[in-house]
Design a protein around this motif. Structure first.
Motif, PDB file in Angstrom:
ATOM      1  N   VAL A 133       0.856  -1.191   0.000  1.00  0.00           N
ATOM      2  CA  VAL A 133       0.000   0.000   0.000  1.00  0.00           C
ATOM      3  C   VAL A 133       0.890   1.238   0.000  1.00  0.00           C
ATOM      4  CG1 VAL A 133      -1.743   1.311   1.264  1.00  0.00           C
ATOM      5  CG2 VAL A 133      -1.826  -1.209   1.255  1.00  0.00           C
ATOM      6  N   VAL A 134       0.663   2.132  -0.956  1.00  0.00           N
ATOM      7  CA  VAL A 134       1.387   3.406  -1.009  1.00  0.00           C
ATOM      8  C   VAL A 134       0.368   4.527  -0.852  1.00  0.00           C
ATOM      9  CG1 VAL A 134       2.735   4.971  -2.460  1.00  0.00           C
ATOM     10  CG2 VAL A 134       3.295   2.529  -2.398  1.00  0.00           C
ATOM     11  N   ASP A 135       0.469   5.260   0.251  1.00  0.00           N
ATOM     12  CA  ASP A 135      -0.476   6.331   0.566  1.00  0.00           C
ATOM     13  C   ASP A 135       0.263   7.664   0.514  1.00  0.00           C
ATOM     14  OD1 ASP A 135      -2.390   8.051   1.571  1.00  0.00           O
ATOM     15  OD2 ASP A 135      -3.057   6.675   3.143  1.00  0.00           O
ATOM     16  N   PHE A 136      -0.073   8.488  -0.471  1.00  0.00           N
ATOM     17  CA  PHE A 136       0.617   9.760  -0.654  1.00  0.00           C
ATOM     18  C   PHE A 136       0.199  10.808   0.371  1.00  0.00           C
ATOM     19  CE2 PHE A 136       0.639   7.586  -4.727  1.00  0.00           C
ATOM     20  CZ  PHE A 136       1.972   7.668  -5.084  1.00  0.00           C
ATOM     21  N   GLN A 137      -0.866  10.548   1.111  1.00  0.00           N
ATOM     22  CA  GLN A 137      -1.312  11.440   2.178  1.00  0.00           C
ATOM     23  C   GLN A 137      -1.409  12.884   1.685  1.00  0.00           C
ATOM     24  OE1 GLN A 137      -2.410  10.438   5.129  1.00  0.00           O
ATOM     25  NE2 GLN A 137      -1.582   8.385   5.433  1.00  0.00           N
TER      26      GLN A 137
ATOM     27  N   ILE B 199      -2.440   3.881  -3.773  1.00  0.00           N
ATOM     28  CA  ILE B 199      -2.305   2.734  -4.678  1.00  0.00           C
ATOM     29  C   ILE B 199      -2.085   1.453  -3.880  1.00  0.00           C
ATOM     30  CG2 ILE B 199      -0.997   1.739  -6.594  1.00  0.00           C
ATOM     31  CD1 ILE B 199      -0.199   4.555  -7.404  1.00  0.00           C
ATOM     32  N   VAL B 200      -2.790   0.398  -4.266  1.00  0.00           N
ATOM     33  CA  VAL B 200      -2.639  -0.923  -3.655  1.00  0.00           C
ATOM     34  C   VAL B 200      -2.286  -1.912  -4.752  1.00  0.00           C
ATOM     35  CG1 VAL B 200      -3.759  -2.777  -2.356  1.00  0.00           C
ATOM     36  CG2 VAL B 200      -4.342  -0.385  -1.871  1.00  0.00           C
ATOM     37  N   ARG B 201      -1.155  -2.587  -4.598  1.00  0.00           N
ATOM     38  CA  ARG B 201      -0.728  -3.582  -5.580  1.00  0.00           C
ATOM     39  C   ARG B 201      -0.155  -4.807  -4.870  1.00  0.00           C
ATOM     40  NH1 ARG B 201      -0.461  -2.247 -10.870  1.00  0.00           N
ATOM     41  NH2 ARG B 201       1.142  -3.811 -11.287  1.00  0.00           N
ATOM     42  N   CYS B 202      -0.167  -5.921  -5.578  1.00  0.00           N
ATOM     43  CA  CYS B 202       0.320  -7.183  -5.009  1.00  0.00           C
ATOM     44  C   CYS B 202       1.617  -7.612  -5.672  1.00  0.00           C
ATOM     45  CB  CYS B 202      -0.729  -8.274  -5.210  1.00  0.00           C
ATOM     46  SG  CYS B 202      -0.164  -9.947  -4.754  1.00  0.00           S
ATOM     47  N   ASN B 203       2.576  -7.995  -4.857  1.00  0.00           N
ATOM     48  CA  ASN B 203       3.757  -8.685  -5.351  1.00  0.00           C
ATOM     49  C   ASN B 203       3.535 -10.170  -5.037  1.00  0.00           C
ATOM     50  OD1 ASN B 203       6.241  -9.783  -5.941  1.00  0.00           O
ATOM     51  ND2 ASN B 203       7.282  -8.928  -4.157  1.00  0.00           N
TER      52      ASN B 203
ATOM     53  N   GLY C 119       3.559  -1.187   3.895  1.00  0.00           N
ATOM     54  CA  GLY C 119       2.921   0.109   3.713  1.00  0.00           C
ATOM     55  C   GLY C 119       3.914   1.250   3.653  1.00  0.00           C
ATOM     56  N   TRP C 120       3.646   2.203   2.760  1.00  0.00           N
ATOM     57  CA  TRP C 120       4.448   3.417   2.648  1.00  0.00           C
ATOM     58  C   TRP C 120       3.503   4.606   2.739  1.00  0.00           C
ATOM     59  CZ3 TRP C 120       9.734   3.275   2.491  1.00  0.00           C
ATOM     60  CH2 TRP C 120      10.293   1.999   2.345  1.00  0.00           C
ATOM     61  N   SER C 121       3.733   5.459   3.723  1.00  0.00           N
ATOM     62  CA  SER C 121       2.830   6.578   3.985  1.00  0.00           C
ATOM     63  C   SER C 121       3.660   7.844   4.140  1.00  0.00           C
ATOM     64  CB  SER C 121       2.029   6.304   5.265  1.00  0.00           C
ATOM     65  OG  SER C 121       1.226   7.395   5.621  1.00  0.00           O
ATOM     66  N   PHE C 122       3.333   8.874   3.350  1.00  0.00           N
ATOM     67  CA  PHE C 122       4.138  10.084   3.428  1.00  0.00           C
ATOM     68  C   PHE C 122       3.809  10.854   4.693  1.00  0.00           C
ATOM     69  CE2 PHE C 122       5.805  14.269   2.376  1.00  0.00           C
ATOM     70  CZ  PHE C 122       7.049  13.901   1.885  1.00  0.00           C
ATOM     71  N   SER C 123       4.846  11.178   5.454  1.00  0.00           N
ATOM     72  CA  SER C 123       4.703  11.869   6.730  1.00  0.00           C
ATOM     73  C   SER C 123       5.144  13.312   6.562  1.00  0.00           C
ATOM     74  CB  SER C 123       5.560  11.173   7.795  1.00  0.00           C
ATOM     75  OG  SER C 123       5.470  11.839   9.030  1.00  0.00           O
ATOM     76  N   LEU C 124       4.195  14.235   6.721  1.00  0.00           N
ATOM     77  CA  LEU C 124       4.483  15.659   6.560  1.00  0.00           C
ATOM     78  C   LEU C 124       4.199  16.405   7.855  1.00  0.00           C
ATOM     79  CD1 LEU C 124       5.252  17.999   4.640  1.00  0.00           C
ATOM     80  CD2 LEU C 124       2.824  18.176   4.056  1.00  0.00           C
ATOM     81  N   ASN C 125       5.228  17.045   8.399  1.00  0.00           N
ATOM     82  CA  ASN C 125       5.103  17.844   9.625  1.00  0.00           C
ATOM     83  C   ASN C 125       4.476  17.046  10.774  1.00  0.00           C
ATOM     84  OD1 ASN C 125       6.190  20.178   8.374  1.00  0.00           O
ATOM     85  ND2 ASN C 125       4.178  20.653   7.492  1.00  0.00           N
TER      86      ASN C 125
END
Length: 306
Positions: free
Chosen positions: A36-40, A47-51, A146-152
């Protein structure tokens, strides 16, 4: 042939979904890993994709094997993920506190106020902030990365991915959290080793969030110099029993599988200025140069003989 090689070599690094790897959406079973990649706050579609990789692999294998395009920091390479799908790009403003027009150049570790936080979870379990590097931990078979962009944000308020770690059709199954072995090395380029007996058990405790995982630390500058190639040692994370419950899937943010994202090969072709006729055009150009050279040499030879 030389011209063809130059065209291929000049193609820029593309940042788009590689449709030849993985597939859109959740993994259908316990084989492989869902990413799961969440651009926040960066904006854009989660985007959700399977490997579907059946063999053991690292977090980096999971991310790239699902088709995501990444860029690492120049100092650390892919051991510290700086961009996912070209976000944040070098051209966009990232409004971090005190630096409203910050641009991420991916030269060194991103700042604490703007970086990709790295998470993982077993199926039907809550997201867990990774304490180990993307090259120093194995993905959980049948689980989630999961990858989630962390801002401030702070170490305690880093936003979790807004898609729950629950494969469709398994909502009634219990969470069976998996404790991870502590990496045997701090070298981001060295792969996590299998635990040996009881020596590889994960440390537990209520330590703070890690500052050293690849691609997900709160952004503190690494203590080790570039020559050592080693990120700072990770800190322990709470045990499985201390984790909260998984989020209700009905609360998921809207997401796609990247189906409409441009294919990475199409991006390379477009940005390089190449098309299906390019190899033939290049070959024709080389042939024309050879013929021209032949006739020029022949004319000079005749002139000298005269």
């Amino acid at each position: 042939m030389a011209a063809i090689f130059l065209i291929a070599a000049s193609a820029p690094a593309a940042h788009a979904v590689d449709q030849s790897k993985g597939h859109p959406g959740f993994c259908k079973d316990a084989t492989g890993v869902t990413v799961v990649v969440d651009f926040q706050q960066l904006g854009g579609t989660t985007i959700v994709r399977c490997n579907p990789q059946p063999a053991r692999g690292t977090g980096l294998d999971a991310l790239k094997g699902a088709g995501f395009q990444i860029a690492g920091a120049q100092r650390w390479g892919e051991a510290f993920v700086c961009r996912v799908e070209n976000r944040p790009s070098a051209a966009e403003n990232v409004p971090i506190t005190g630096r409203e027009k910050y641009h991420e150049l991916c030269i060194d570790t991103p700042p604490a106020q703007a970086y990709w936080s790295y998470w993982h979870a077993s199926n039907n379990c809550a997201w867990d902030y990774s304490q180990w590097g993307v090259k120093n931990r194995d993905f959980i078979p049948g689980g989630f990365e999961g990858w989630s962009f962390s801002l401030n944000a702070t170490a305690k308020t880093n936003p979790i991915p807004r898609v729950s770690a629950v494969r469709p059709g398994t909502e009634s199954q219990p969470c069976v959290p998996r404790e991870e072995a502590k990496p045997v090395t701090g070298d981001p380029g060295e792969r996590q080793q299998r635990p040996q007996g009881g020596n590889g058990q994960q440390q537990t405790g209520d330590g703070p969030q890690a500052t050293a995982e690849a691609g997900a630390g709160p952004g503190e500058a690494p203590a080790a110099g570039p020559s050592s190639g080693a990120l700072p040692p990770p800190k322990p994370r709470p045990s499985a029993s201390a984790r909260p419950q998984a989020k209700d899937p009905s609360m998921n943010v809207a997401f796609t599988g990247g189906e409409n994202a441009e294919d990475v090969n199409a991006v390379i072709e477009r940005e390089s200025g190449a098309d299906d006729w390019a190899p033939w055009v290049a070959g024709g150009a080389v042939l024309a140069l050879c013929v021209a050279g032949f006739f020029l040499a022949r004319r000079r030879k005749r002139a000298q003989g005269a």
